[in-house]
Design a protein around this motif. Structure first.
Motif, short mmCIF file in Angstrom:
data_model
loop_
_atom_site.label_atom_id
_atom_site.label_comp_id
_atom_site.label_asym_id
_atom_site.label_seq_id
_atom_site.Cartn_x
_atom_site.Cartn_y
_atom_site.Cartn_z
N CYS A 194 36.55 45.94 50.57
CA CYS A 194 37.80 45.42 51.16
C CYS A 194 37.80 45.49 52.68
O CYS A 194 38.86 45.48 53.30
CB CYS A 194 38.98 46.19 50.60
SG CYS A 194 38.96 47.95 50.96
N ALA A 195 36.61 45.56 53.27
CA ALA A 195 36.47 45.53 54.73
C ALA A 195 37.15 46.71 55.42
O ALA A 195 37.60 46.60 56.56
CB ALA A 195 37.02 44.21 55.29
N SER A 196 37.23 47.85 54.73
CA SER A 196 37.89 49.03 55.29
C SER A 196 36.99 50.25 55.22
O SER A 196 36.08 50.32 54.39
CB SER A 196 39.19 49.30 54.54
OG SER A 196 40.03 48.17 54.58
N PHE A 197 37.28 51.22 56.06
CA PHE A 197 36.43 52.40 56.16
C PHE A 197 36.35 53.18 54.84
O PHE A 197 35.29 53.66 54.46
CB PHE A 197 36.94 53.33 57.27
CG PHE A 197 36.14 54.59 57.39
CD1 PHE A 197 34.94 54.60 58.09
CD2 PHE A 197 36.57 55.78 56.79
CE1 PHE A 197 34.18 55.77 58.19
CE2 PHE A 197 35.82 56.95 56.89
CZ PHE A 197 34.62 56.93 57.59
N SER A 198 37.47 53.33 54.14
CA SER A 198 37.48 54.11 52.91
C SER A 198 36.93 53.36 51.70
O SER A 198 36.76 53.95 50.63
CB SER A 198 38.90 54.60 52.60
OG SER A 198 39.28 55.62 53.50
N CYS A 199 36.66 52.08 51.87
CA CYS A 199 36.03 51.31 50.78
C CYS A 199 34.58 51.76 50.62
O CYS A 199 33.99 52.35 51.53
CB CYS A 199 36.02 49.83 51.12
SG CYS A 199 37.61 49.04 50.99
N PRO A 200 33.99 51.46 49.47
CA PRO A 200 32.53 51.60 49.37
C PRO A 200 31.89 50.77 50.47
O PRO A 200 32.45 49.75 50.89
CB PRO A 200 32.22 51.03 47.99
CG PRO A 200 33.48 51.20 47.22
CD PRO A 200 34.59 50.99 48.21
N LYS A 201 30.74 51.19 50.94
CA LYS A 201 30.11 50.46 52.02
C LYS A 201 29.59 49.11 51.53
O LYS A 201 29.18 48.98 50.37
CB LYS A 201 28.97 51.28 52.64
CG LYS A 201 27.67 51.24 51.87
CD LYS A 201 26.57 51.97 52.64
CE LYS A 201 25.19 51.68 52.06
NZ LYS A 201 24.11 52.36 52.78
N LEU A 202 29.62 48.13 52.42
CA LEU A 202 29.04 46.84 52.10
C LEU A 202 27.52 46.98 52.16
O LEU A 202 26.96 47.33 53.20
CB LEU A 202 29.52 45.79 53.11
CG LEU A 202 28.98 44.37 52.91
CD1 LEU A 202 29.41 43.80 51.56
CD2 LEU A 202 29.44 43.46 54.05
N GLN A 203 26.87 46.73 51.03
CA GLN A 203 25.41 46.81 51.00
C GLN A 203 24.82 45.67 51.82
O GLN A 203 25.35 44.55 51.81
CB GLN A 203 24.90 46.74 49.56
CG GLN A 203 25.46 47.81 48.64
CD GLN A 203 24.93 49.20 48.98
OE1 GLN A 203 23.82 49.35 49.48
NE2 GLN A 203 25.72 50.22 48.69
N ASN A 204 23.71 45.92 52.53
CA ASN A 204 23.11 44.84 53.32
C ASN A 204 22.03 44.10 52.54
O ASN A 204 20.98 43.74 53.05
CB ASN A 204 22.56 45.37 54.65
CG ASN A 204 21.51 46.45 54.47
OD1 ASN A 204 21.20 46.86 53.36
ND2 ASN A 204 20.95 46.92 55.57
N GLU A 205 22.36 43.83 51.30
CA GLU A 205 21.54 42.96 50.45
C GLU A 205 22.46 42.31 49.43
O GLU A 205 23.49 42.86 49.05
CB GLU A 205 20.44 43.75 49.73
CG GLU A 205 20.95 44.76 48.72
CD GLU A 205 19.83 45.43 47.94
OE1 GLU A 205 18.66 45.24 48.30
OE2 GLU A 205 20.14 46.14 46.95
#
Length: 285
Positions: A194-205
């Motif tokens: 959800c583009a937020s710090f507390s969200c799971p991180k966006l994987q770079n793949e």
């Protein structure tokens, strides 16, 4: 005596002639037997495809298993390239730089719109498709309003219908709640971002059909064991509110503790006390 000798010679000659005819006929018959052509099957190990070299193979042999014949339903390579270029290993997104490649992002979303899953599409391919679609659309939503400090600076961000897939315009809520959550895969909550710090991180793949199970497991373990998002000990839990908001999803086959123990580095007691950590909606940049 002379006549008897002549008779024996005639009989011998007739016998030789008969043997010769049998031999010649047998030889002719052997020559008429055509060699059997055996068609070969070549396996390309790199592409995991089966290639039939001849067209006269028995129809039953031609039926190559679907998972071998089609190893990738969708091409997520352009999305993968964008993620590697603009997302760090820690999941921080360089939105300013990403904005310079927004055309490529829009082209990828357009590609998804022209290639939507069908009933025959595998569950793995559907999961990868909709997770990638959700994350790509979230990035696009932020870029439309950037610079901003939080996704919540956008009015009703999860209800915006900016993206057309097939004949339908979608918003993020619909993809999450009406599609992904109905696939009975709780690990999706650690893949969609959800583009937020507390969200799971966006994987770079990009997520892929063939790698989806391992990717979801890795994302779940990484999020759960991240001390910035969850604090875990045997008898005490400080958990992300994701586990509160979607509690039902994590109890499909047991308790929440049962789910957590599948992915936690620490074995959690069934009697562990738990509380939920305030959510940080600051942009994940």
């Amino acid at each position: 005596m002379k006549y008897i000798t002549v008779l024996f010679i005639i009989i011998a000659l007739l016998s030789c002639s008969s043997t010769k005819n049998i031999t010649e006929n047998t030889s002719k018959n052997i020559k008429q037997i055509k060699p059997i052509k055996v068609d070969t099957v070549v396996v390309n190990k790199e592409k995991n495809n089966v290639i039939l070299e001849k067209n006269n193979i028995d129809p039953e042999i031609k039926k190559v298993p679907e998972k071998i014949k089609s190893t990738k339903n969708f091409d997520h390579s352009s999305w993968d390239t964008l993620l590697q270029k603009h997302v760090s290993n820690k999941g921080h997104v360089d939105y300013k730089a990403f904005k310079t490649n927004r055309n490529e992002l829009v082209n990828y979303i357009t590609y998804l719109g022209n290639h939507i899953p069908q009933d025959s599409t595998t569950k793995e391919a559907k999961l990868a498709y909709w997770i990638n679609a959700y994350n790509a659309m979230t990035i696009d939503l932020i870029l439309r309003y950037y610079p901003i400090k939080s996704i919540k600076d956008i009015k009703k961000p999860w209800e915006q219908r900016f993206w057309k897939l097939g004949e339908k315009w979608y918003n993020l809520n619909e993809i999450e709640h009406q599609i992904l959550r109905k696939m009975d895969e709780p690990r999706i909550h650690f893949a969609i971002v959800c583009a937020s710090f507390s969200c799971p991180k966006l994987q770079n793949e990009a997520y892929t059909e063939l790698g989806i199970d391992e990717q979801l497991t890795n994302a779940t373990k990484e999020f759960l064991n991240d001390p910035e998002r969850n604090t875990i000990s045997k008898n005490s839990l400080g958990l992300s509110k994701i586990f509160q908001w979607f509690a039902k999803d994590f109890k499909q086959t047991g308790t929440l503790i049962d789910f957590l123990n599948q992915y936690s580095d620490i074995t959690i007691s069934d009697k562990a006390k738990k509380n939920f950590i305030d959510y940080n909606w600051n942009l994940n940049e």
